[in-house]
Motif scaffolding. Structure first.
Motif, mmCIF file in Angstrom:
data_model
loop_
_atom_site.group_PDB
_atom_site.id
_atom_site.type_symbol
_atom_site.label_atom_id
_atom_site.label_comp_id
_atom_site.label_asym_id
_atom_site.label_seq_id
_atom_site.Cartn_x
_atom_site.Cartn_y
_atom_site.Cartn_z
ATOM 1 N N GLU A 1 0.867 -1.186 0.000
ATOM 2 C CA GLU A 1 0.000 0.000 0.000
ATOM 3 C C GLU A 1 0.902 1.234 0.000
ATOM 4 O OE1 GLU A 1 -3.734 1.437 0.125
ATOM 5 O OE2 GLU A 1 -3.809 -0.595 0.895
ATOM 6 N N LEU A 2 0.599 2.212 -0.863
ATOM 7 C CA LEU A 2 1.451 3.399 -0.962
ATOM 8 C C LEU A 2 1.628 4.067 0.398
ATOM 9 C CD1 LEU A 2 0.496 5.289 -4.245
ATOM 10 C CD2 LEU A 2 2.550 3.955 -3.756
ATOM 11 N N VAL B 1 8.535 8.505 0.169
ATOM 12 C CA VAL B 1 8.561 7.047 0.209
ATOM 13 C C VAL B 1 7.627 6.487 -0.861
ATOM 14 C CG1 VAL B 1 8.102 5.005 1.634
ATOM 15 C CG2 VAL B 1 9.186 7.023 2.658
ATOM 16 N N ALA B 2 6.451 7.090 -1.007
ATOM 17 C CA ALA B 2 5.505 6.661 -2.037
ATOM 18 C C ALA B 2 6.106 6.825 -3.430
ATOM 19 C CB ALA B 2 4.197 7.445 -1.924
ATOM 20 N N ASP B 3 6.779 7.938 -3.670
ATOM 21 C CA ASP B 3 7.441 8.153 -4.965
ATOM 22 C C ASP B 3 8.488 7.083 -5.232
ATOM 23 O OD1 ASP B 3 5.916 10.384 -5.555
ATOM 24 O OD2 ASP B 3 7.483 11.830 -5.012
ATOM 25 N N GLU B 4 9.214 6.684 -4.204
ATOM 26 C CA GLU B 4 10.222 5.632 -4.373
ATOM 27 C C GLU B 4 9.552 4.292 -4.693
ATOM 28 O OE1 GLU B 4 13.412 3.571 -5.101
ATOM 29 O OE2 GLU B 4 13.364 5.753 -4.933
ATOM 30 N N LEU C 1 7.736 0.873 -11.317
ATOM 31 C CA LEU C 1 7.870 1.205 -12.742
ATOM 32 C C LEU C 1 9.145 0.613 -13.330
ATOM 33 C CD1 LEU C 1 6.576 4.882 -12.958
ATOM 34 C CD2 LEU C 1 5.717 2.904 -14.242
ATOM 35 N N GLN C 2 10.231 0.678 -12.582
ATOM 36 C CA GLN C 2 11.490 0.108 -13.076
ATOM 37 C C GLN C 2 11.351 -1.389 -13.306
ATOM 38 O OE1 GLN C 2 14.202 2.229 -13.769
ATOM 39 N NE2 GLN C 2 14.618 0.407 -14.985
ATOM 40 N N ASN D 1 -1.799 2.234 -5.772
ATOM 41 C CA ASN D 1 -0.578 1.944 -6.527
ATOM 42 C C ASN D 1 -0.878 1.879 -8.021
ATOM 43 O OD1 ASN D 1 -0.493 0.848 -3.760
ATOM 44 N ND2 ASN D 1 1.598 0.300 -4.266
ATOM 45 N N ILE D 2 -1.949 1.175 -8.359
ATOM 46 C CA ILE D 2 -2.310 1.044 -9.774
ATOM 47 C C ILE D 2 -2.696 2.401 -10.349
ATOM 48 C CG2 ILE D 2 -3.954 0.002 -11.396
ATOM 49 C CD1 ILE D 2 -3.990 -2.445 -9.467
ATOM 50 N N GLU D 3 -3.424 3.174 -9.578
ATOM 51 C CA GLU D 3 -3.822 4.503 -10.044
ATOM 52 C C GLU D 3 -2.594 5.388 -10.279
ATOM 53 O OE1 GLU D 3 -7.210 7.851 -9.130
ATOM 54 O OE2 GLU D 3 -6.678 6.454 -7.536
#
Length: 184
Positions: free
Chosen positions: A115-116, A122-125, A131-132, A151-153
């Motif tokens: 969960e973000l 931290v969420a951006d990481e 994505l990587q 996360n999917i959104e």
């Protein structure tokens, strides 16, 4: 007016069926990345005493969610969608979805799918790491990632329902939604 409403609903059903068939065609060919929102878990958020290591302190799958996960897996296998690996959030509702739906495939936890985080950095990481992983995937079978709505959104710019899957198209520019699958 009633006939117009019925006609619209019939067109919507046909469009949905065509979209679903397109998604299965992509998955049968393999090499896709699929983001799966965990199956039905009633409520929102987690209790104040939340402990990632203790499922009793988390929001968990309902019986409906367990049935939804079983149906999801049955469809993947019946539609001959090859699964090379399943990555899952460490949250019990995501792990249980992965274990029930994809029990015959290798399953690993991937912390970035949790969960973000509330902390934006931290969420951006988490998003960057996910994505990587998506962009680096080059397998011939499908990679399934079981995660959470937020996360999917953040990654695909769509808001999935519980138990919905999003098939991603990857390019140098990033990712986009190629298809969506529902399992109701």
């Amino acid at each position: 007016m009633f006939r117009a409403a019925i006609a619209f609903l019939m067109l919507l059903a046909v469009a949905t069926a065509q979209a679903t068939e397109a998604a299965w065609a992509l998955l049968r060919n393999g090499g896709q990345v699929v983001l799966v929102n965990h199956a039905h878990a009633p409520g929102s958020g987690d209790p104040a005493n939340f402990d990632l290591e203790n499922c009793a302190t988390q929001r968990n799958l309902s019986e409906q969610g367990r049935q939804q996960a079983r149906g999801m897996g049955a469809l993947f296998y019946a539609r001959a969608a090859p699964i090379g690996m399943v990555l899952t959030s460490r949250y019990c509702r995501a792990r249980d979805t992965a274990d029930i739906a994809f029990r015959d495939s290798p399953i690993e936890t991937f912390d970035a799918l949790d969960e973000l985080a509330r902390d934006p950095e931290v969420a951006d990481e988490q998003i960057r790491a996910t994505l990587q992983r998506i962009l680096d995937y080059s397998g011939s079978e499908n990679l399934v990632m079981v995660t959470h709505e937020a996360n999917i959104e953040a990654i695909a710019n769509v808001r999935p329902r519980q138990g919905e899957a999003v098939v991603l198209s990857r390019s140098d520019d990033g990712v986009r939604v190629a298809a969506r699958l529902t399992f109701d």
